[in-house]
Motif scaffolding. Structure first.
Motif, PDB file in Angstrom:
ATOM      1  N   GLY A  24       0.492  -0.993   0.292  1.00 56.17           N
ATOM      2  CA  GLY A  24      -0.053  -0.114   0.064  1.00 56.17           C
ATOM      3  C   GLY A  24       0.736   1.320  -0.129  1.00 56.17           C
ATOM      4  O   GLY A  24       1.466   1.297   0.869  1.00 56.17           O
ATOM      5  N   LEU A  25       0.556   2.447  -0.621  1.00 52.80           N
ATOM      6  CA  LEU A  25       1.076   3.510  -0.484  1.00 52.80           C
ATOM      7  C   LEU A  25       0.053   5.052   0.217  1.00 52.80           C
ATOM      8  O   LEU A  25      -0.572   4.474   0.531  1.00 52.80           O
ATOM      9  N   GLY A  26       1.028   5.322   0.485  1.00 54.90           N
ATOM     10  CA  GLY A  26      -0.051   6.308   1.377  1.00 54.90           C
ATOM     11  C   GLY A  26       1.807   7.893   1.394  1.00 54.90           C
ATOM     12  O   GLY A  26       2.638   7.943   0.776  1.00 54.90           O
ATOM     13  N   GLU A  27       1.117   8.797   1.805  1.00 58.43           N
ATOM     14  CA  GLU A  27       1.817  10.148   1.317  1.00 58.43           C
ATOM     15  C   GLU A  27       2.055  11.138   2.629  1.00 58.43           C
ATOM     16  O   GLU A  27       0.203  11.212   2.912  1.00 58.43           O
ATOM     17  N   SER A  28       2.804  12.285   2.643  1.00 58.97           N
ATOM     18  CA  SER A  28       2.581  13.238   3.555  1.00 58.97           C
ATOM     19  C   SER A  28       3.264  14.187   3.293  1.00 58.97           C
ATOM     20  O   SER A  28       4.065  14.767   2.334  1.00 58.97           O
ATOM     21  N   ALA A  29       3.222  15.538   3.951  1.00 61.17           N
ATOM     22  CA  ALA A  29       3.935  16.572   3.431  1.00 61.17           C
ATOM     23  C   ALA A  29       5.222  16.566   4.543  1.00 61.17           C
ATOM     24  O   ALA A  29       5.928  17.575   5.001  1.00 61.17           O
ATOM     25  N   GLY A  30       5.116  15.903   5.403  1.00 60.29           N
ATOM     26  CA  GLY A  30       6.302  15.991   6.572  1.00 60.29           C
ATOM     27  C   GLY A  30       7.712  15.568   5.896  1.00 60.29           C
ATOM     28  O   GLY A  30       8.935  16.452   6.275  1.00 60.29           O
ATOM     29  N   GLY A  31       8.055  15.687   4.451  1.00 66.16           N
ATOM     30  CA  GLY A  31       9.700  15.522   3.730  1.00 66.16           C
ATOM     31  C   GLY A  31      10.961  14.383   5.132  1.00 66.16           C
ATOM     32  O   GLY A  31      10.249  13.765   5.743  1.00 66.16           O
ATOM     33  N   ARG A  32      11.482  14.766   4.776  1.00 69.69           N
ATOM     34  CA  ARG A  32      12.479  14.291   5.364  1.00 69.69           C
ATOM     35  C   ARG A  32      12.623  13.566   6.943  1.00 69.69           C
ATOM     36  O   ARG A  32      12.878  12.936   6.973  1.00 69.69           O
ATOM     37  N   ALA A  33      12.140  15.375   7.710  1.00 69.10           N
ATOM     38  CA  ALA A  33      11.353  14.612   9.485  1.00 69.10           C
ATOM     39  C   ALA A  33      10.893  13.599   9.709  1.00 69.10           C
ATOM     40  O   ALA A  33      11.196  12.466   9.692  1.00 69.10           O
ATOM     41  N   VAL A  61      -1.646  -6.469   9.175  1.00 68.48           N
ATOM     42  CA  VAL A  61      -2.121  -5.167   8.261  1.00 68.48           C
ATOM     43  C   VAL A  61      -3.086  -4.442   9.171  1.00 68.48           C
ATOM     44  O   VAL A  61      -3.241  -3.597   8.367  1.00 68.48           O
ATOM     45  N   HIS A  62      -4.484  -4.985   9.030  1.00 64.90           N
ATOM     46  CA  HIS A  62      -5.781  -5.658   8.508  1.00 64.90           C
ATOM     47  C   HIS A  62      -5.781  -4.479  10.155  1.00 64.90           C
ATOM     48  O   HIS A  62      -7.256  -4.012  10.073  1.00 64.90           O
ATOM     49  N   GLU A  63      -4.626  -4.810  10.735  1.00 71.20           N
ATOM     50  CA  GLU A  63      -5.130  -3.902  12.272  1.00 71.20           C
ATOM     51  C   GLU A  63      -4.762  -2.424  12.571  1.00 71.20           C
ATOM     52  O   GLU A  63      -4.213  -1.983  12.822  1.00 71.20           O
ATOM     53  N   VAL A  64      -5.528  -2.113  11.147  1.00 76.02           N
ATOM     54  CA  VAL A  64      -5.042  -0.269  10.963  1.00 76.02           C
ATOM     55  C   VAL A  64      -5.035   0.324  12.254  1.00 76.02           C
ATOM     56  O   VAL A  64      -4.414   0.927  13.017  1.00 76.02           O
ATOM     57  N   GLU A  65      -6.569   0.730  12.464  1.00 75.39           N
ATOM     58  CA  GLU A  65      -6.661   1.528  14.124  1.00 75.39           C
ATOM     59  C   GLU A  65      -5.608   1.108  14.965  1.00 75.39           C
ATOM     60  O   GLU A  65      -5.397   1.832  16.404  1.00 75.39           O
ATOM     61  N   ARG A  66      -5.576  -0.363  15.486  1.00 70.60           N
ATOM     62  CA  ARG A  66      -4.068  -1.069  16.919  1.00 70.60           C
ATOM     63  C   ARG A  66      -3.167   0.005  16.346  1.00 70.60           C
ATOM     64  O   ARG A  66      -2.585   0.500  16.753  1.00 70.60           O
ATOM     65  N   ASN A  67      -2.760  -0.572  14.795  1.00 68.82           N
ATOM     66  CA  ASN A  67      -1.919   0.460  14.882  1.00 68.82           C
ATOM     67  C   ASN A  67      -1.498   1.604  14.749  1.00 68.82           C
ATOM     68  O   ASN A  67      -0.260   2.083  14.718  1.00 68.82           O
ATOM     69  N   TRP A  68      -2.611   2.571  14.144  1.00 68.87           N
ATOM     70  CA  TRP A  68      -2.346   4.000  14.454  1.00 68.87           C
ATOM     71  C   TRP A  68      -1.883   4.559  15.426  1.00 68.87           C
ATOM     72  O   TRP A  68      -1.169   5.155  16.129  1.00 68.87           O
ATOM     73  N   ASP A  69      -2.699   2.933  16.376  1.00 65.73           N
ATOM     74  CA  ASP A  69      -2.496   4.073  18.472  1.00 65.73           C
ATOM     75  C   ASP A  69      -1.120   3.663  18.306  1.00 65.73           C
ATOM     76  O   ASP A  69      -1.162   4.247  19.591  1.00 65.73           O
ATOM     77  N   ILE A  70      -0.744   2.340  18.133  1.00 65.54           N
ATOM     78  CA  ILE A  70       0.907   2.161  18.207  1.00 65.54           C
ATOM     79  C   ILE A  70       1.862   3.345  18.303  1.00 65.54           C
ATOM     80  O   ILE A  70       2.465   3.911  18.752  1.00 65.54           O
ATOM     81  N   SER A  98       0.380   9.625   9.566  1.00 68.51           N
ATOM     82  CA  SER A  98      -0.860   9.237   8.676  1.00 68.51           C
ATOM     83  C   SER A  98      -0.171   9.361   7.496  1.00 68.51           C
ATOM     84  O   SER A  98      -1.426   8.537   7.038  1.00 68.51           O
ATOM     85  N   ALA A  99       1.111   9.244   7.173  1.00 67.30           N
ATOM     86  CA  ALA A  99       1.574   8.646   5.998  1.00 67.30           C
ATOM     87  C   ALA A  99       1.679   7.029   5.559  1.00 67.30           C
ATOM     88  O   ALA A  99       0.860   6.473   4.721  1.00 67.30           O
ATOM     89  N   VAL A 100       1.665   6.747   7.192  1.00 67.71           N
ATOM     90  CA  VAL A 100       1.545   5.069   7.216  1.00 67.71           C
ATOM     91  C   VAL A 100       0.007   4.678   6.827  1.00 67.71           C
ATOM     92  O   VAL A 100       0.172   3.825   7.665  1.00 67.71           O
ATOM     93  N   ASP A 101      -0.784   5.250   7.902  1.00 68.34           N
ATOM     94  CA  ASP A 101      -1.787   5.112   7.775  1.00 68.34           C
ATOM     95  C   ASP A 101      -2.707   5.160   6.010  1.00 68.34           C
ATOM     96  O   ASP A 101      -3.390   3.893   5.998  1.00 68.34           O
ATOM     97  N   TYR A 102      -2.274   5.909   5.182  1.00 69.57           N
ATOM     98  CA  TYR A 102      -3.185   6.236   4.768  1.00 69.57           C
ATOM     99  C   TYR A 102      -2.369   5.139   3.555  1.00 69.57           C
ATOM    100  O   TYR A 102      -3.260   4.162   3.131  1.00 69.57           O
ATOM    101  N   ALA A 103      -1.261   4.458   3.846  1.00 69.87           N
ATOM    102  CA  ALA A 103      -1.215   3.231   2.941  1.00 69.87           C
ATOM    103  C   ALA A 103      -1.196   1.583   3.934  1.00 69.87           C
ATOM    104  O   ALA A 103      -1.706   0.868   2.884  1.00 69.87           O
ATOM    105  N   LEU A 104      -1.322   1.795   5.103  1.00 69.60           N
ATOM    106  CA  LEU A 104      -1.831   0.774   5.522  1.00 69.60           C
ATOM    107  C   LEU A 104      -3.576   0.412   5.201  1.00 69.60           C
ATOM    108  O   LEU A 104      -3.808  -0.582   4.715  1.00 69.60           O
ATOM    109  N   TRP A 105      -3.983   1.863   5.123  1.00 67.82           N
ATOM    110  CA  TRP A 105      -5.693   1.747   4.102  1.00 67.82           C
ATOM    111  C   TRP A 105      -5.886   1.348   2.715  1.00 67.82           C
ATOM    112  O   TRP A 105      -6.323   0.456   2.864  1.00 67.82           O
TER     113      TRP A 105
END
Length: 202
Positions: free
Chosen positions: A78-87, A105-114, A133-140
């Protein structure tokens, strides 16, 4: 949906443009130091403006977008993106990756909470939240691909047939007939820009 675990997370930093932010930052820093030590007339106001500008350059120096690829054990991704750049890219690669690899993979909410709880000492805003946010997008995205369905179905299905949108920009005459519910004026200038620029754009 067949359960699958996260095998790898890749988060390269993609610069927006080949701008030498390091040199720009150094120039701003030199200006701050010159004003501080010379103590010329009106130096207090100039120093304040210079420090504000320096802070802006530090933020811009993060540079670009972060594109995240979450790869499952079966090779799907899955792919995700954010404006956070290098940081944000560093936070994902050096912190979140260690926490998420091997998790389902399917435990998206739990992974977000971690990610949220692990980043509390330095997070809750800015680059860490952009990284989450970027990882969350990719997971979904990966969940939807695994289920072979559109993402809005994975998120619970359509709640309405259309969604109202507003537009950010200053060319109101060009866009007012395109169906947007409203316009938000872009305000690219602030106190750090100085009084003269501020008055010119009121």
């Amino acid at each position: 949906m067949a359960q699958t675990n996260i095998r790898n997370i890749v988060a390269p930093n993609l610069p927006v443009a080949p701008v030498d932010y390091q040199q720009r930052y150094q120039d701003q820093l030199n200006n701050v130091m010159r004003l501080y030590f010379n103590q010329v007339d009106n130096s207090t106001q100039q120093l304040t403006q210079a420090v504000n500008s320096l802070s802006t350059q530090m933020w811009l120096g993060m540079g670009g977008r972060t594109i995240v690829q979450v790869i499952a054990e079966d090779g799907s991704y899955g792919l995700g993106e954010s404006a956070g750049g290098r940081a944000s890219a560093e936070i994902i690669a050096q912190h979140f990756k260690k926490l998420l690899v091997g998790r389902q993979v399917h435990e998206v909410e739990r992974n977000w909470d971690i990610m949220w709880r692990a980043s509390l000492p330095y997070g809750r805003k800015g680059a860490p939240v952009m990284a989450i946010s970027a990882v969350d997008y990719a997971l979904w995205d990966l969940v939807a691909k695994t289920r072979q369905e559109p993402l809005y179905i994975s998120l619970g299905g359509a709640a309405k047939d259309s969604v109202q949108c507003y537009l950010t920009g200053n060319n109101i005459e060009e866009t007012k007939g395109r169906g947007f519910m409203g316009h938000k004026l872009a305000m690219p200038y602030g106190p750090a820009s100085g009084r003269e620029i501020g008055r010119a754009h009121v």
